[in-house]
Enzyme design. Structure first.
Site, PDB file in Angstrom:
ATOM      1  N   LYS A 242     -10.155  -9.570   7.965  1.00 26.26           N
ATOM      2  CA  LYS A 242      -9.067  -9.466   7.807  1.00 26.26           C
ATOM      3  C   LYS A 242      -7.867 -10.196   7.968  1.00 26.26           C
ATOM      4  CE  LYS A 242      -6.997  -6.935   4.848  1.00 26.26           C
ATOM      5  NZ  LYS A 242      -7.229  -7.100   3.280  1.00 26.26           N
ATOM      6  N   CYS A 296       1.398  -6.131   5.236  1.00 26.45           N
ATOM      7  CA  CYS A 296       0.564  -6.786   5.427  1.00 26.45           C
ATOM      8  C   CYS A 296       0.557  -8.283   5.732  1.00 26.45           C
ATOM      9  CB  CYS A 296      -0.564  -7.100   4.461  1.00 26.45           C
ATOM     10  SG  CYS A 296      -0.523  -5.204   3.282  1.00 26.45           S
TER      11      CYS A 296
HETATM   12  N1  LIG Z   1      -1.028  -2.139   0.601  1.00 25.12           N
HETATM   13  C1  LIG Z   1      -2.226  -3.207   0.164  1.00 25.12           C
HETATM   14  O1  LIG Z   1      -2.052  -4.066  -0.112  1.00 25.12           O
HETATM   15  C2  LIG Z   1      -3.805  -3.256   1.894  1.00 25.12           C
HETATM   16  C3  LIG Z   1      -3.623  -2.766   2.556  1.00 25.12           C
HETATM   17  N2  LIG Z   1      -4.487  -2.723   3.332  1.00 25.12           N
HETATM   18  C4  LIG Z   1      -4.756  -1.646   4.456  1.00 25.12           C
HETATM   19  O2  LIG Z   1      -4.390  -0.228   4.614  1.00 25.12           O
HETATM   20  C5  LIG Z   1      -4.527   0.222   4.068  1.00 25.12           C
HETATM   21  C6  LIG Z   1      -3.027   1.761   4.676  1.00 25.12           C
HETATM   22  O3  LIG Z   1      -1.881   0.877   3.423  1.00 25.12           O
HETATM   23  P1  LIG Z   1      -1.101   1.381   2.501  1.00 25.12           P
HETATM   24  O4  LIG Z   1      -2.372   2.110   1.412  1.00 25.12           O
HETATM   25  O5  LIG Z   1      -0.415   0.344   1.754  1.00 25.12           O
HETATM   26  O6  LIG Z   1      -0.176   2.688   3.594  1.00 25.12           O
HETATM   27  P2  LIG Z   1       0.669   3.410   2.482  1.00 25.12           P
HETATM   28  O7  LIG Z   1       2.430   3.108   3.234  1.00 25.12           O
HETATM   29  O8  LIG Z   1       0.841   3.084   1.294  1.00 25.12           O
HETATM   30  O9  LIG Z   1      -0.034   4.847   2.318  1.00 25.12           O
HETATM   31  C7  LIG Z   1      -0.267   5.587   4.112  1.00 25.12           C
HETATM   32  C8  LIG Z   1      -0.232   7.374   3.585  1.00 25.12           C
HETATM   33  O10 LIG Z   1      -1.150   7.789   4.585  1.00 25.12           O
HETATM   34  C9  LIG Z   1      -0.277   8.388   5.353  1.00 25.12           C
HETATM   35  N3  LIG Z   1      -0.694   8.783   6.653  1.00 25.12           N
HETATM   36  C10 LIG Z   1       0.083   8.905   7.613  1.00 25.12           C
HETATM   37  N4  LIG Z   1       0.230   8.871   8.682  1.00 25.12           N
HETATM   38  C11 LIG Z   1      -0.907  10.156   8.228  1.00 25.12           C
HETATM   39  C12 LIG Z   1      -1.833  10.673   8.997  1.00 25.12           C
HETATM   40  N5  LIG Z   1      -1.706  10.452  10.475  1.00 25.12           N
HETATM   41  N6  LIG Z   1      -2.879  10.663   8.391  1.00 25.12           N
HETATM   42  C13 LIG Z   1      -3.104  10.989   7.216  1.00 25.12           C
HETATM   43  N7  LIG Z   1      -2.693  10.042   6.537  1.00 25.12           N
HETATM   44  C14 LIG Z   1      -1.570   9.792   6.983  1.00 25.12           C
HETATM   45  C15 LIG Z   1       1.051   8.830   4.318  1.00 25.12           C
HETATM   46  O11 LIG Z   1       1.697   9.639   4.468  1.00 25.12           O
HETATM   47  C16 LIG Z   1       0.879   7.889   3.212  1.00 25.12           C
HETATM   48  O12 LIG Z   1       0.754   8.459   2.256  1.00 25.12           O
HETATM   49  C17 LIG Z   1      -3.534  -0.025   6.155  1.00 25.12           C
HETATM   50  O13 LIG Z   1      -4.415  -0.273   7.511  1.00 25.12           O
HETATM   51  C18 LIG Z   1      -2.800  -1.712   5.255  1.00 25.12           C
HETATM   52  O14 LIG Z   1      -3.030  -2.459   6.052  1.00 25.12           O
HETATM   53  C19 LIG Z   1      -5.521  -3.207   3.057  1.00 25.12           C
HETATM   54  C20 LIG Z   1      -5.153  -3.978   2.303  1.00 25.12           C
HETATM   55  C21 LIG Z   1      -4.419  -3.896   1.036  1.00 25.12           C
HETATM   56  C1  LIG Z   2      -5.568 -12.796   2.229  1.00 27.21           C
HETATM   57  C2  LIG Z   2      -4.589 -12.299   0.923  1.00 27.21           C
HETATM   58  O1  LIG Z   2      -4.700 -12.703  -0.718  1.00 27.21           O
HETATM   59  N1  LIG Z   2      -4.098 -10.840   1.113  1.00 27.21           N
HETATM   60  C3  LIG Z   2      -3.624  -9.709   0.214  1.00 27.21           C
HETATM   61  C4  LIG Z   2      -1.856  -9.247   0.874  1.00 27.21           C
HETATM   62  O2  LIG Z   2      -2.073  -8.368  -0.378  1.00 27.21           O
HETATM   63  P1  LIG Z   2      -0.014  -8.402  -0.276  1.00 27.21           P
HETATM   64  O3  LIG Z   2       0.054  -6.971  -1.160  1.00 27.21           O
HETATM   65  O4  LIG Z   2       0.065  -8.159   0.988  1.00 27.21           O
HETATM   66  O5  LIG Z   2       0.927  -9.625  -1.139  1.00 27.21           O
HETATM   67  P2  LIG Z   2       0.775 -10.928  -1.245  1.00 27.21           P
HETATM   68  O6  LIG Z   2       0.046 -10.831  -3.122  1.00 27.21           O
HETATM   69  O7  LIG Z   2      -0.457 -11.634  -0.642  1.00 27.21           O
HETATM   70  O8  LIG Z   2       1.891 -11.502  -0.705  1.00 27.21           O
HETATM   71  C5  LIG Z   2       2.756 -10.626   0.147  1.00 27.21           C
HETATM   72  C6  LIG Z   2       4.051 -11.728   0.364  1.00 27.21           C
HETATM   73  O9  LIG Z   2       3.854 -12.313   0.743  1.00 27.21           O
HETATM   74  C7  LIG Z   2       4.811 -13.016  -0.631  1.00 27.21           C
HETATM   75  N2  LIG Z   2       4.396 -14.838  -1.440  1.00 27.21           N
HETATM   76  C8  LIG Z   2       2.838 -14.477  -1.726  1.00 27.21           C
HETATM   77  C9  LIG Z   2       2.236 -15.819  -2.198  1.00 27.21           C
HETATM   78  C10 LIG Z   2       2.411 -16.930  -2.439  1.00 27.21           C
HETATM   79  O10 LIG Z   2       2.497 -17.716  -2.778  1.00 27.21           O
HETATM   80  N3  LIG Z   2       3.644 -16.881  -1.997  1.00 27.21           N
HETATM   81  C11 LIG Z   2       4.669 -16.023  -1.173  1.00 27.21           C
HETATM   82  O11 LIG Z   2       5.443 -16.009  -0.561  1.00 27.21           O
HETATM   83  C12 LIG Z   2       4.815 -12.739  -1.845  1.00 27.21           C
HETATM   84  O12 LIG Z   2       5.548 -12.695  -2.751  1.00 27.21           O
HETATM   85  C13 LIG Z   2       5.207 -10.888  -1.113  1.00 27.21           C
HETATM   86  O13 LIG Z   2       5.955 -10.535  -0.389  1.00 27.21           O
HETATM   87  O14 LIG Z   2      -2.990  -8.748   1.822  1.00 27.21           O
HETATM   88  C14 LIG Z   2      -3.382  -7.743   1.145  1.00 27.21           C
HETATM   89  C15 LIG Z   2      -3.512  -6.214   2.736  1.00 27.21           C
HETATM   90  O15 LIG Z   2      -4.392  -6.904   3.823  1.00 27.21           O
HETATM   91  O16 LIG Z   2      -3.338  -5.962   3.018  1.00 27.21           O
HETATM   92  C16 LIG Z   2      -4.827  -7.981   1.428  1.00 27.21           C
HETATM   93  O17 LIG Z   2      -5.487  -6.999   0.368  1.00 27.21           O
HETATM   94  C17 LIG Z   2      -4.340  -8.517  -0.617  1.00 27.21           C
HETATM   95  O18 LIG Z   2      -5.532  -9.305  -0.980  1.00 27.21           O
END
Ligand SMILES: NC(=O)C1=CN([C@@H]2O[C@H](COP(=O)(O)OP(=O)(O)OC[C@H]3O[C@@H](n4cnc5c(N)ncnc54)[C@H](O)[C@@H]3O)[C@@H](O)[C@H]2O)C=CC1
Ligand SMILES: CC(=O)N[C@@H]1[C@@H](OP(=O)(O)OP(=O)(O)OC[C@H]2O[C@@H](n3ccc(=O)[nH]c3=O)[C@H](O)[C@@H]2O)O[C@H](C(=O)O)[C@@H](O)[C@@H]1O
Length: 525
Positions: A242, A296
């Protein structure tokens, strides 16, 4: 620590270390006989919990935010911009297959599968901050029973399951490490397409702290995901998968941004060059932009940078290139304004798009925050437009699209092109300097309306960054009008930018000066 770790009588099939044959395990899982607790109901946790409910029919979501819990128990989704999520949450809650609570330990006492999907952030020293994960682990430990399976989906520094979570759970629950399962199963999901990604857009990686954990997690995700499950040898390998994915993205965005910055000197569109280079399957350059936001991609490199003996110079440099992009944007803005006779410090500037991605209500490390900080430090009058968040929380005067159209700002900077911005009537605005950080605007329309457009890295249609035409000048009434003669973009090939002190500096010197005043997008990432 629980006084007695025997599972409550109404508990049923466990997945970890069970004697039941696999078919019975799968039947129990999809028949609602394996209670699931999902900790963290945010952008990823809520879609994940909803898909777990769709598959198992017996999910308790846990969140510390009572408003989140209340909204979900009312059958509603607080997460916006996710097609199908509101309907799925409503259906699963209505059918009593999904409920939410703030009581994590109570949920843990009833669950046989515990899924961790809370944020993994950075502290002020850019060190991974696992306090939230540890808080959830404490809830789980209070209710952990022999045969339970713990799944970590939060992105973690490699080694965390083995070295932190497993010993913590054992110590706090009183169980031996071979009495419960623990696997890292990363969430490969992007906001805006969460349900389709979670249901199986990509292979699901699973890696356990032992073989039985890997096996149990494989059975679980084979039922949850429509795609294949990809087991790896252990949890640390899965954690590394990851983080490597994220570092790959950050480094490649950094490369795209570095190449994009060459567009001015080469007097080309780097975007067109990048798009054309990507004709080749072995070349997949990313998109240049105003910076890298979200919690992320800008964060994941630090899960290794601060902890490895190896130097990781490439990763570190790319991180700095990306975090410096807001400075580059402000530098280009200053040059474009100077070409119209306006000093940045005297200018009024509208920042369009505060969140880090269009349609996603997340501002952590958003490049817009870096742009606003730099502008504020330069004494600029800043307004902000964003349909999802309040710009005043980020140092900009809130401004509606209607107000923007009738305002008379000196410049507009598009950082995050929300789809709502497509409705902007650029004809209605007085001629303005427009910095387009994402090649999101129709330059022809804007230039016909008398605006001076600078497209960061050039536009996909092959035009270099600066239009160099229709310099916008301020007449004695203070309003803006477009001069008729063409002017060279101050950021064109070899053309020198002028500074407020009137001293001419080369482009490089100018950028170096800006470099020493660089700040970052909200978090020093
Ligand atoms: N946002 C994305 O695009 C992606 C995120 N992830 C991973 O998923 C994880 C979560 O990310 P998001 O959902 O985006 O975060 P988020 O900030 O949108 O949501 C986190 C939630 O957890 C809750 N929370 C905080 N502390 C807590 C606790 N102690 N017990 C229960 N709930 C609690 C918050 O109130 C909030 O509702 C992170 O580790 C991130 O790296 C993985 C892939 C994609
Ligand atoms: C490897 C990968 O593509 N990871 C994705 C990424 O999603 P995330 O929502 O963080 O957005 P993102 O599309 O990576 O963009 C992150 C940031 O980078 C910028 N961005 C993105 C792609 C690009 O070519 N240029 C650029 O400037 C975006 O504007 C943004 O500000 O991070 C997620 C995560 O791991 O949380 C993951 O699940 C998603 O698949």
């Amino acid at each position: 620590m629980r006084a007695d770790n025997t599972p409550p009588a109404d508990r049923t099939t466990a997945l970890y270390g069970t004697e039941a044959d696999e078919a019975d395990q799968r039947a129990a899982l999809t028949g609602g006989d394996v209670p699931v607790a999902v900790y963290g109901l945010g952008k990823m946790g809520l879609p994940l919990a909803a898909v777990y409910a769709e598959t198992t029919g017996n999910v308790t979501g846990v969140d510390v935010d009572p408003d989140v819990v209340e909204t979900i128990n009312a059958g509603e989704s607080h997460v916006v911009g996710e097609p199908g999520l509101a309907d799925l949450v409503a259906e699963q809650v209505e059918r009593s297959r999904f409920e939410a609570t703030t009581d994590g330990s109570a949920a843990a006492a009833q669950a046989r599968i515990h899924v961790i999907i809370v944020p993994t952030l950075l502290d002020d020293d850019n060190e991974p901050d696992l306090t939230t994960v540890e808080s959830v682990a404490s809830d789980i430990a209070a209710g952990l029973s022999p045969g339970d399976l713990v799944i970590a989906e939060s992105t973690l520094p490699p080694g965390t399951c083995r070295d932190v979570i497993q010993p913590f759970l054992a110590a706090e629950s009183g169980l031996d490490t071979d009495q419960f399962g623990l696997a890292f199963c990363p969430e490969r999901t992007s906001s805006g397409r969460a349900l389709q990604d979670i249901r199986g857009a990509y292979p699901k990686v699973v890696g356990g702290v032992d073989d039985e954990s890997t096996r149990a997690a494989t059975v679980l995700y084979d039922e949850l995901s429509e795609n294949e499950v990809h087991p790896v040898v252990d949890a640390t390998t899965a954690e590394a998968v990851k983080v490597f994915e994220g570092i790959y993205r950050d480094v490649n965005i950094g490369l795209a941004n570095e190449l994009g910055r060459l567009a001015d000197d080469l007097d080309i569109s780097a975007r067109e060059a990048i798009e054309t280079a990507n004709d080749l399957p072995m070349c997949q350059l990313h998109d240049p932009g105003p910076g890298v936001g979200g919690h992320c991609i800008p964060y994941y490199p630090h899960f290794l940078l601060s902890r490895m003996d190896e130097s990781m110079d490439l990763t570190r440099t790319a991180r700095r290139v990306n975090q410096d992009m807001p400075s580059v944007v402000v530098d280009r803005l200053e040059s474009e304004l100077a070409a119209t006779g306006t000093d940045l410090a005297d200018a009024s500037v509208a920042v369009l798009g505060i969140t880090y991605r269009p349609g996603v209500e997340e501002t952590r490390a958003s490049p817009a925050i870096g742009v606003i900080e730099q502008l504020r430090d330069r004494g600029v009058d800043i307004s902000g437009i964003d349909p999802l968040v309040d710009p005043s929380e980020y140092g900009a005067q809130p401004c509606s699209i209607d107000a923007f159209e009738s305002a008379s700002v000196d410049a507009a900077v598009v950082v995050t092109p929300h789809e709502e911005f497509d409705a902007i009537d650029w004809d209605a605005l007085d001629p303005t300097v427009v910095i387009d950080g994402r090649d999101a605007l129709d330059r022809g329309v804007l230039e016909t309306a008398g605006h001076r457009v600078y497209t960061l890295a050039g536009s996909a249609d092959g035009r270099p960054p600066g239009s160099g035409v229709d310099a916008v000048t301020t007449n004695d009434t203070g309003s803006h009008n477009a001069s008729s003669e063409k002017g060279d973009s101050p950021t064109g090939a070899g053309i020198e930018a002028t500074q407020g002190d009137g001293q001419e500096k080369s482009e490089d010197e100018h950028v170096i000066d800006t470099a020493t005043n660089r700040t970052d997008g909200g978090t020093d990432v």
